[in-house]
Design an enzyme around this catalytic site. Sequence first.
Site, PDB file in Angstrom:
ATOM      1  N   CYS A 120       0.823  -1.218   0.000  1.00 14.07           N
ATOM      2  CA  CYS A 120       0.000   0.000   0.000  1.00 14.07           C
ATOM      3  C   CYS A 120       0.854   1.264   0.000  1.00 14.07           C
ATOM      4  O   CYS A 120       0.339   2.365  -0.157  1.00 14.07           O
ATOM      5  CB  CYS A 120      -0.943  -0.012   1.193  1.00 14.07           C
ATOM      6  SG  CYS A 120      -1.872  -1.544   1.308  1.00 14.07           S
ATOM      7  N   HIS A 254      -3.422   6.735   2.530  1.00 12.83           N
ATOM      8  CA  HIS A 254      -3.819   5.409   2.051  1.00 12.83           C
ATOM      9  C   HIS A 254      -5.219   5.110   2.556  1.00 12.83           C
ATOM     10  O   HIS A 254      -5.544   5.336   3.723  1.00 12.83           O
ATOM     11  CB  HIS A 254      -2.822   4.368   2.558  1.00 12.83           C
ATOM     12  CG  HIS A 254      -3.272   2.960   2.324  1.00 12.83           C
ATOM     13  ND1 HIS A 254      -3.795   2.544   1.116  1.00 12.83           N
ATOM     14  CD2 HIS A 254      -3.297   1.879   3.148  1.00 12.83           C
ATOM     15  CE1 HIS A 254      -4.118   1.262   1.210  1.00 12.83           C
ATOM     16  NE2 HIS A 254      -3.834   0.844   2.424  1.00 12.83           N
ATOM     17  N   ASN A 285     -10.151  -0.692  -0.165  1.00 15.50           N
ATOM     18  CA  ASN A 285      -8.690  -0.593  -0.102  1.00 15.50           C
ATOM     19  C   ASN A 285      -8.095  -1.258  -1.342  1.00 15.50           C
ATOM     20  O   ASN A 285      -8.192  -2.478  -1.503  1.00 15.50           O
ATOM     21  CB  ASN A 285      -8.205  -1.287   1.178  1.00 15.50           C
ATOM     22  CG  ASN A 285      -6.690  -1.317   1.313  1.00 15.50           C
ATOM     23  OD1 ASN A 285      -5.961  -0.992   0.380  1.00 15.50           O
ATOM     24  ND2 ASN A 285      -6.222  -1.724   2.477  1.00 15.50           N
TER      25      ASN A 285
HETATM   26  C1  LIG Z   1      -9.723  -4.964  10.363  1.00 12.34           C
HETATM   27  C2  LIG Z   1     -10.415  -3.937  11.203  1.00 12.34           C
HETATM   28  C3  LIG Z   1     -11.480  -3.228  10.375  1.00 12.34           C
HETATM   29  C4  LIG Z   1     -11.091  -4.607  12.396  1.00 12.34           C
HETATM   30  O1  LIG Z   1     -11.725  -3.627  13.165  1.00 12.34           O
HETATM   31  P1  LIG Z   1     -11.455  -3.556  14.744  1.00 12.34           P
HETATM   32  O2  LIG Z   1     -12.293  -2.478  15.231  1.00 12.34           O
HETATM   33  O3  LIG Z   1      -9.969  -3.448  14.958  1.00 12.34           O
HETATM   34  O4  LIG Z   1     -12.003  -4.951  15.213  1.00 12.34           O
HETATM   35  P2  LIG Z   1     -11.372  -5.977  16.257  1.00 12.34           P
HETATM   36  O5  LIG Z   1     -10.476  -6.909  15.516  1.00 12.34           O
HETATM   37  O6  LIG Z   1     -10.813  -5.225  17.434  1.00 12.34           O
HETATM   38  O7  LIG Z   1     -12.653  -6.742  16.710  1.00 12.34           O
HETATM   39  C5  LIG Z   1     -13.718  -6.104  17.431  1.00 12.34           C
HETATM   40  C6  LIG Z   1     -14.902  -7.042  17.474  1.00 12.34           C
HETATM   41  O8  LIG Z   1     -15.447  -7.173  16.137  1.00 12.34           O
HETATM   42  C7  LIG Z   1     -15.402  -8.554  15.752  1.00 12.34           C
HETATM   43  N1  LIG Z   1     -15.007  -8.599  14.352  1.00 12.34           N
HETATM   44  C8  LIG Z   1     -13.757  -8.591  13.839  1.00 12.34           C
HETATM   45  N2  LIG Z   1     -13.816  -8.594  12.489  1.00 12.34           N
HETATM   46  C9  LIG Z   1     -15.119  -8.597  12.172  1.00 12.34           C
HETATM   47  C10 LIG Z   1     -15.808  -8.584  10.945  1.00 12.34           C
HETATM   48  N3  LIG Z   1     -15.159  -8.580   9.763  1.00 12.34           N
HETATM   49  N4  LIG Z   1     -17.168  -8.557  10.967  1.00 12.34           N
HETATM   50  C11 LIG Z   1     -17.821  -8.565  12.141  1.00 12.34           C
HETATM   51  N5  LIG Z   1     -17.221  -8.563  13.339  1.00 12.34           N
HETATM   52  C12 LIG Z   1     -15.885  -8.584  13.352  1.00 12.34           C
HETATM   53  C13 LIG Z   1     -14.391  -9.213  16.637  1.00 12.34           C
HETATM   54  O9  LIG Z   1     -14.666 -10.574  16.790  1.00 12.34           O
HETATM   55  C14 LIG Z   1     -14.557  -8.454  17.923  1.00 12.34           C
HETATM   56  O10 LIG Z   1     -15.682  -8.947  18.628  1.00 12.34           O
HETATM   57  P3  LIG Z   1     -15.697  -9.005  20.241  1.00 12.34           P
HETATM   58  O11 LIG Z   1     -15.604  -7.568  20.679  1.00 12.34           O
HETATM   59  O12 LIG Z   1     -16.987  -9.648  20.526  1.00 12.34           O
HETATM   60  O13 LIG Z   1     -14.484  -9.807  20.623  1.00 12.34           O
HETATM   61  C15 LIG Z   1      -9.393  -2.868  11.726  1.00 12.34           C
HETATM   62  O14 LIG Z   1      -8.576  -3.453  12.703  1.00 12.34           O
HETATM   63  C16 LIG Z   1      -8.506  -2.282  10.674  1.00 12.34           C
HETATM   64  O15 LIG Z   1      -8.977  -1.565   9.811  1.00 12.34           O
HETATM   65  N6  LIG Z   1      -7.194  -2.511  10.802  1.00 12.34           N
HETATM   66  C17 LIG Z   1      -6.157  -1.871   9.989  1.00 12.34           C
HETATM   67  C18 LIG Z   1      -6.351  -2.097   8.525  1.00 12.34           C
HETATM   68  C19 LIG Z   1      -5.195  -1.550   7.777  1.00 12.34           C
HETATM   69  O16 LIG Z   1      -4.839  -0.408   7.914  1.00 12.34           O
HETATM   70  N7  LIG Z   1      -4.540  -2.346   6.991  1.00 12.34           N
HETATM   71  C20 LIG Z   1      -3.356  -1.863   6.343  1.00 12.34           C
HETATM   72  C21 LIG Z   1      -2.876  -2.847   5.409  1.00 12.34           C
HETATM   73  S1  LIG Z   1      -3.350  -2.313   3.854  1.00 12.34           S
END
Ligand SMILES: CC(C)(COP(=O)(O)OP(=O)(O)OC[C@H]1O[C@@H](n2cnc3c(N)ncnc32)[C@H](O)[C@@H]1OP(=O)(O)O)[C@@H](O)C(=O)NCCC(=O)NCCS
Length: 342
Positions: A120, A254, A285
């Site tokens: 990215c 990004h 993305n």
């Molecule tokens: C991936 C992402 C959207 C997940 O969101 P988050 O708020 O961090 O979510 P978490 O992993 O902390 O999970 C929070 C809750 O949602 C749930 N969850 C995780 N992914 C899920 C999904 N796709 N759909 C529904 N629920 C989900 C988890 O199980 C957790 O549930 P709980 O609270 O009951 O345990 C986020 O972490 C993100 O955008 N990360 C960075 C991405 C990025 O910049 N990538 C760069 C590379 S290009």
Amino acid sequence: MIAARSARPGARVVAVDGVRGAEAVPNAALAPAIDSSDEWIRSRTGIVTRARAGAGVSMLDLAEAAGRRAIERAGLEPAQIEAVILGSVTHFSQTPAAAPALAERLGARGAAAFDISAACAGYCYGIGLADALVRSGGAEHVLVVGADKLSEFVDPADRSISFLLGDGAGAAVVAGSDRPRIGPTVWGSDGAKARHVGQDIDFREAVATGVWPTLRQDGPTVYKWAVFEMAKVALEAIAAAGLTPDQIEVFVPHQANLRIIEQQVKRIGLGLDVIVAKDIVETGNTSAASVPLAIERLGRERPGLGGKLALQIGFGAGLAYAAQVVELPPAPAGQTIHQPNN
Ligand SMILES: CC(C)(COP(=O)(O)OP(=O)(O)OC[C@H]1O[C@@H](n2cnc3c(N)ncnc32)[C@H](O)[C@@H]1OP(=O)(O)O)[C@@H](O)C(=O)NCCC(=O)NCCS
């Protein structure tokens, strides 16, 4: 004594353009396979649809369409392009690189051409390289393309990253300038965090197991890195350009997650009047294509941004990152989104 080419005082981005996958895939189409919902995906990521290309469109097709449009917009003939830099992580061959084939397709025959694998951050790495090449006299016109067809690496059952990803390509032409119109690139990497985002198995394992590789991430770890560390990098890029955050007029990060973008705006200390790119809402993305596609959208939706100071930053797998302040090129003249046929 060895002669050197004469250096130029600066470089500029002459034109930016791009193409997206033709299909807008809504959250509802992906949610059941990951026990998620349209509401969860919208509220946690900002994404409403992601652009995906059909089976008949390759990463190279997207790259070619974007490159052709950027060259046309710059008012150049393809033969005037002396170097083609392609950022991509979705080219299927280790060698040859995709950039020479891209140069050939575009009619930039004989151009220096190479791929960079900075995920990215690929486009912003490419702009940094093009800036240095042009200023040093190494090339007159450089085409930088960020292109990825991530849908070929998604796992519909993966909750960590697949639902975020789209397909597209963005391209810029960089040329010489009477003064610097691209600020110093602040770039780097953190290989200690390499395992937190990227391909899950390498191709040896894929062949041995018969399982196609996909992408995975440790979302919360990458999220924190993107908010805290990348805000510092952005501030360094602003300072390196001799500017302060209040002078930034446009922010093009990004397009990974709308919440990351909003947190970065606060941590960098950007003003309320700064125009913030939010292409992620409709495009998702698209990795290396994300920054130039976000610029392409701003150019269409907000005429008059030409000459404005934009902070752009790419970050992702590696972990790799790059940021610079650029003067935006003139806005596109009323074009519509071009989408290659499926
Ligand atoms: C991936 C992402 C959207 C997940 O969101 P988050 O708020 O961090 O979510 P978490 O992993 O902390 O999970 C929070 C809750 O949602 C749930 N969850 C995780 N992914 C899920 C999904 N796709 N759909 C529904 N629920 C989900 C988890 O199980 C957790 O549930 P709980 O609270 O009951 O345990 C986020 O972490 C993100 O955008 N990360 C960075 C991405 C990025 O910049 N990538 C760069 C590379 S290009």
